[in-house]
Design an enzyme around this catalytic site. Structure first.
Site, mmCIF file in Angstrom:
data_model
loop_
_atom_site.group_PDB
_atom_site.id
_atom_site.type_symbol
_atom_site.label_atom_id
_atom_site.label_comp_id
_atom_site.label_asym_id
_atom_site.label_seq_id
_atom_site.Cartn_x
_atom_site.Cartn_y
_atom_site.Cartn_z
ATOM 1 N N CYS A 194 0.862 -1.176 0.000
ATOM 2 C CA CYS A 194 0.000 0.000 0.000
ATOM 3 C C CYS A 194 0.901 1.230 0.000
ATOM 4 O O CYS A 194 1.849 1.299 -0.788
ATOM 5 C CB CYS A 194 -0.958 -0.014 1.193
ATOM 6 N N ARG A 253 -2.170 -0.692 5.446
ATOM 7 C CA ARG A 253 -3.360 -1.284 4.845
ATOM 8 C C ARG A 253 -3.058 -2.665 4.265
ATOM 9 O O ARG A 253 -3.893 -3.577 4.343
ATOM 10 C CB ARG A 253 -3.905 -0.354 3.752
#
Length: 330
Positions: free
Chosen positions: A277, A282
């Site tokens: 990410c 994430r």
């Protein structure tokens, strides 16, 4: 039931609703009500159900004096914590000075020092939680598992479901509330959890790997560059599946059936999946879903993610990286 009792019950409900509204107004944390029994049934279907814990089960665990449990919230000064838990934020476990860019996970030694200060031993049960979005607790979970710590769990739905279940919030623990220990990582194994820059470079155009971009659509298509990155773009050939696709509307992780349907069109099961990410947060959530909810064995989180990759391309002019970048503006 008498009219007086009906009014009393209504008043209690009104107070509870007003209390939740005020709490959200003050902290920005939205309470989420879930059926805890249904949630537990969902968790039981996961590949590693012991990794995930409901608010009810966490409350019971913390109330059991025979249990050695340390609960850690990844909270960005939102206010309010699970009573008896510690609070940390990204500078406490990432952004180490060992790199010229931010976001990288802290070293083994730095994490060991953090856990010593929280009174953690090798036998301690560690539980991570977050607010509103669960990727930060997943990132800390990933780091603790990389240390080789055996019993690490994640509160499914975070403090939001804790509040929604009617449990109280309060002040976090302070350093010294538990005796400091001499904690050392039981079995630190970075290669089994983290994809290095060289590993990702070699993974591009290699059918044994699948690189998975878990950012937002605007980051993936190059129209947005978040602070910390050096320029737009994506890793060449990476499949796109936003991390939040695995999250239900109530903030908990989706069921096995839902997750299998989401990932079926992306992963065929034979590749080593490398998720990335902006800074490995994430993508750590996606890694958690793949490994512990779905039982996918060959998965790595790219800690450096786009911050490191863009630095190598735009600042260091690393030709190997530039050649493996799409939507860039060099």
């Amino acid at each position: 039931m008498s009219k007086k009792m009906k009014i009393s019950g209504f008043s209690a409900l009104a107070v509870a609703i007003i209390g939740i509204f005020v709490y959200f107004s003050l902290t920005g944390i939205d309470a989420q009500e879930v059926d805890l029994s249904v949630q537990q049934e969902k968790i039981n279907e996961y590949a590693n159900p012991d990794v995930f814990i409901t608010a009810e089960a966490l409350n019971e665990l913390m109330e059991d004096e025979a249990e050695d449990v340390v609960v850690i919230g990844t909270m960005d000064e939102r206010g309010g914590a699970i009573p008896g838990s510690f609070e940390v934020w990204r500078p406490d476990y990432s952004g180490t000075d060992a790199y010229p860019y931010g976001g990288m996970a802290n070293s083994k030694e730095e994490l060991e020092a953090l856990l010593r200060s929280f009174g953690v031993t090798e036998d301690t049960t560690l539980v991570t939680y977050a607010a509103n979005d669960q990727h930060d607790s997943a990132r800390l979970f990933w780091q603790f598992k990389m240390l080789g710590h055996e019993d690490v769990r994640l509160l499914d739905g975070g403090i939001n479901v804790w509040i929604g279940a009617g449990f109280e919030t309060g002040d976090a623990l302070a350093l010294g509330d538990r005796p400091e220990t001499d904690y050392e990582a039981p079995d630190f194994n970075e290669e089994a959890f983290n994809a290095s820059l060289d590993t990702v470079i070699s993974a591009v155009d290699n059918n044994d790997f699948l690189v998975l971009d878990t950012r937002g659509q605007d980051e993936e298509d190059g129209s947005t560059t978040l602070s910390g990155a050096e320029g737009p773009g994506k890793i060449k050939g990476a499949m796109f599946l936003e991390y939040s696709d695995a999250t239900a509307e109530d903030g908990t992780i989706k069921s096995v059936d839902e997750l299998e349907e989401i990932y079926a069109d992306v992963i065929d099961g034979d590749e080593t999946v490398i998720s990335y990410c902006q800074s490995g947060v994430r993508s750590a959530y996606t890694w958690l879903v793949l490994t512990h909810a779905l039982g996918y064995e060959d998965a790595l989180n790219y800690d450096g993610s786009w911050i490191e990759w863009s630095y190598e391309a735009y600042v260091d002019a690393n030709q190997d990286v530039i050649d493996r970048t799409e939507n860039g503006d060099f």
